[in-house]
Design a protein around this motif. Structure first.
Motif, PDB file in Angstrom:
ATOM      1  N   UNK A   1      -8.246   4.954   2.178  1.00  0.00           N
ATOM      2  CA  UNK A   1      -8.956   3.968   3.007  1.00  0.00           C
ATOM      3  C   UNK A   1      -9.378   4.600   4.340  1.00  0.00           C
ATOM      4  N   UNK A   2      -8.491   5.414   4.908  1.00  0.00           N
ATOM      5  CA  UNK A   2      -8.823   6.084   6.167  1.00  0.00           C
ATOM      6  C   UNK A   2     -10.044   6.980   5.983  1.00  0.00           C
TER       7      UNK A   2
ATOM      8  N   UNK B   1      -2.998   5.499  -0.833  1.00  0.00           N
ATOM      9  CA  UNK B   1      -4.024   4.473  -0.578  1.00  0.00           C
ATOM     10  C   UNK B   1      -4.473   4.472   0.881  1.00  0.00           C
TER      11      UNK B   1
ATOM     12  N   UNK C   1     -12.460   6.461   3.805  1.00  0.00           N
ATOM     13  CA  UNK C   1     -13.612   5.559   3.716  1.00  0.00           C
ATOM     14  C   UNK C   1     -14.049   5.110   5.106  1.00  0.00           C
ATOM     15  N   UNK C   2     -13.063   4.924   5.999  1.00  0.00           N
ATOM     16  CA  UNK C   2     -13.355   4.460   7.356  1.00  0.00           C
ATOM     17  C   UNK C   2     -13.746   5.611   8.274  1.00  0.00           C
ATOM     18  N   UNK C   3     -13.848   6.819   7.715  1.00  0.00           N
ATOM     19  CA  UNK C   3     -14.205   7.998   8.511  1.00  0.00           C
ATOM     20  C   UNK C   3     -13.231   8.239   9.664  1.00  0.00           C
ATOM     21  N   UNK C   4     -11.946   8.136   9.335  1.00  0.00           N
ATOM     22  CA  UNK C   4     -10.938   8.442  10.345  1.00  0.00           C
ATOM     23  C   UNK C   4      -9.918   9.382   9.735  1.00  0.00           C
ATOM     24  N   UNK C   5      -9.798  10.541  10.342  1.00  0.00           N
ATOM     25  CA  UNK C   5      -8.808  11.501   9.858  1.00  0.00           C
ATOM     26  C   UNK C   5      -7.454  11.135  10.470  1.00  0.00           C
ATOM     27  N   UNK C   6      -6.425  11.132   9.651  1.00  0.00           N
ATOM     28  CA  UNK C   6      -5.084  10.852  10.170  1.00  0.00           C
ATOM     29  C   UNK C   6      -4.217  12.101  10.048  1.00  0.00           C
TER      30      UNK C   6
ATOM     31  N   UNK D   1       0.850  -1.211   0.000  1.00  0.00           N
ATOM     32  CA  UNK D   1       0.000   0.000   0.000  1.00  0.00           C
ATOM     33  C   UNK D   1       0.873   1.244   0.000  1.00  0.00           C
TER      34      UNK D   1
END
Lengths: 98, 498
Positions: free
Chosen positions: A15-16, A11, A18-23, A7
């Motif tokens: 994906x983050x 990517x 899509x998972x509703x998680x801000x990094x 990855x």
């Protein structure tokens, strides 16, 4: 080296989302590095020949479980709202949708 | 009924050492009051909790109220449940009505469930006392209890070491005698690992035996609630209370209620025990294996026979387990958005996507975010077949291995953990290295088979656990084997000095 990666940072960001998680930017880099090592380990399952093997979603031989549709006591109006961080009257207060 | 004087106090302070069976009997016979027993427990918590940090929440007032209620029942001669007065510590991912239930996460820091989990209803119906909620890895994702938002729990045997996880608080509370018994949950070893690291008896029941209603879900096809205790008798007693059919959990199996105490006989003659060679291979420390081989010798002395067996698919179990667990987690934890409950930032700027993503970033710790994102990846288009579907097929092959081996043996045994308790902080920065610790515990979750960890020795002052895996819904046999081992060894009698 990048070509061997499973990855990319882009990517992982996608994906983050899509998972509703801000990094944070730092995390994007760290997680990408960790994910590549973890996915590399996971990919060992591809060695196994699983042709014709059924899937086990679940270890019990249950298909569908039904019960009578009987009316039971519910929590009432106040209790379900007790844990709401933001509310107005009898409603949960949501962020802007559109 | 609080009595003064040094003599009485000394006598009182010993009550926390007793087992659930002893306590409930003494309360029933009016040898002691529930209240004085509970004061003894609370005093013990006051002495050692600062060092161990087993609890997220202790509900001393509520517990004392309940104790007095039980004492009133005793005086009136009312019928008492089989856990009368026993103080139970409950892992903080099991919902307790009007007692906050945090999953050791900032996301649920202030969440107070409006209902009880089925196991809690059953404990209450048996006249047990809910003492408090124990620390755990955040959302049960971990092997050390280090991922808790509220700080790590320390291993009572050596405070620098991890207590195991994710039910580390429950195991630590029980062995430091801050609670008489505890409940944990086990998704990939989360009861058995801390039982091994803290020298408890810890049982993961067969999938479907105990209702999961009210257990905050991490990986629903793998997890079960189970007991953590100091003796096999207490384990059997607690299992008898919490097991049984429940309409509200569609995976709860409809079997007749059993009294597991009735299986406890000191007799394993003619029992066939399998030792899977994969449990003793590379990566499993000598110190973890040694006491298990000694246990095998002991079983043979007691009339059982030991046989080498093989579970060839074991080497793929860990990868398959993590892919399935993370995939299920990504779905189960999608509900936390800070709208109806859970962490919500004051700042509501932006649309719901932005707001939810921000709440979840702050509400969830790093390991939870890692697993949700990896699970989302494994379920996403293009990777679904390569990871998730493939893992589910491997799961079938592992089940077939188990079915084949269990045609010839009654139980299999091996170490619970491949390594002894390690230092706090030693592995936390290397997720994959931590995952590797679960290699011997995940097969029982993938297959649904029941498994127990019992104390089987010490190395360098640290406890070692023996894992016994049985046939589905044959917890009776599992407990009989564990009981026989306990009766013929002394390891369960040791306590950490705190």
């Amino acid at each position: 080296m990048d070509r061997n990666r499973r990855v990319s940072v882009e990517e992982v960001k996608h994906i983050a989302e899509l998972a509703h998680i801000k990094l944070t930017e730092e995390e994007e880099t760290l997680f990408t590095e960790q994910f590549n090592r973890i996915l590399d380990y996971f990919s060992k399952i591809s060695e196994v020949n699983t042709e014709g093997v059924p899937l086990t979603y679940h270890v019990l031989d249950l298909i569908n479980v039904y019960r009578e549709d009987e009316v039971q006591e519910s929590l009432g109006e106040e209790e379900p709202l007790k844990n709401a961080p933001k509310r107005e009257d009898r409603f949960f207060k949501a962020p802007r949708i559109v | 009924m609080k009595t003064g004087g040094i003599e009485e106090k000394r006598a009182l302070s010993k009550l926390y050492e007793l087992t659930a069976i002893e306590i409930s009997e003494k309360i029933r016979n009016q040898e002691i009051s529930t209240e004085e027993y509970l004061y003894s427990i609370l005093e013990r918590i006051g002495q050692v909790e600062k060092k161990v940090h087993a609890f997220v929440t202790v509900v001393d007032e509520k517990a004392l109220e309940k104790a007095r209620e039980i004492d009133r029942k005793v005086r009136k001669g009312e019928k008492l449940g089989c856990l009368a007065g026993v103080a139970v510590a409950v892992k903080d991912n099991i919902c307790t009505r009007n007692i906050r239930t945090t999953c050791s996460s900032r996301m649920l820091e202030n969440f107070v469930p409006p209902y009880d989990a089925t196991v809690i209803e059953r404990l209450k119906a048996a006249d047990a006392i809910i003492l408090g909620k124990t620390n755990m890895d955040e959302f049960a994702m971990g092997t050390t209890t280090e991922t808790s938002y509220f700080g790590t729990t320390h291993n009572p045997w050596d405070l620098r070491k991890v207590p195991g996880g994710s039910s580390g608080g429950s195991a630590a509370a029980v062995i430091s005698e801050e609670a008489t018994v505890a409940l944990g949950s086990d998704t990939g070893g989360s009861i058995r690992c801390p039982a091994s690291y803290c020298s408890n008896v810890g049982l993961k029941p067969t999938y479907g035996l105990v209702s999961r209603y009210g257990l905050i879900s991490y990986a629903n096809s793998l997890e079960q609630i189970g007991p953590l205790t100091r003796t096999v008798r207490d384990c059997a007693l607690l299992l008898s209370v919490i097991s049984g059919h429940d309409d509200r959990d569609s995976t709860s199996v409809n079997l007749a209620q059993k009294d597991y105490l009735s299986f406890l006989q000191d007799d394993i003659k003619k029992l066939k025990i399998g030792l899977p060679k994969e449990f003793f291979e590379e990566g499993v420390e000598e110190d973890a294996k040694g006491p298990v081989f000694e246990a095998a010798d002991k079983f043979e002395d007691l009339g059982a026979s030991c046989h080498e067996v093989s579970l060839p698919m074991m080497s793929y179990a860990l990868a398959a387990y993590y892919i399935i667990a993370m995939s299920e987690a990504s779905s189960n934890l999608a509900r936390y958005d800070g709208l109806r409950y859970g962490y919500r930032e004051e700042n509501d700027e932006g649309d719901f996507d932005t707001v939810f993503s921000r709440n979840r970033r702050i509400g969830f710790g790093a390991e939870v975010r890692r697993r949700i994102i990896l699970g989302t990846y494994a379920l996403s288009a293009g990777y679904f077949e390569q990871y998730y579907m493939k893992a589910l097929k491997i799961r079938t092959l592992i089940r077939r291995d188990f079915e084949r081996v269990f045609k010839n043996v009654d139980v299999i045994i091996g170490p619970t953990m491949p390594v002894l308790p390690f230092d706090i902080g030693e592995r936390i920065d290397d997720p994959l290295k931590l995952y590797m610790c679960d290699i011997l515990t995940v097969p029982a979750n993938l297959t649904g088979y029941p498994a127990i960890s019992v104390p089987c020795g010490f190395r360098n002052g640290l406890p070692v656990g023996l894992q016994i895996i049985g046939k589905p819904f044959e917890e009776g046999t599992l407990l009989r084997v564990a009981y026989t081992f306990e009766r013929n060894t002394d390891y369960h009698k040791y306590r950490p000095s705190l």
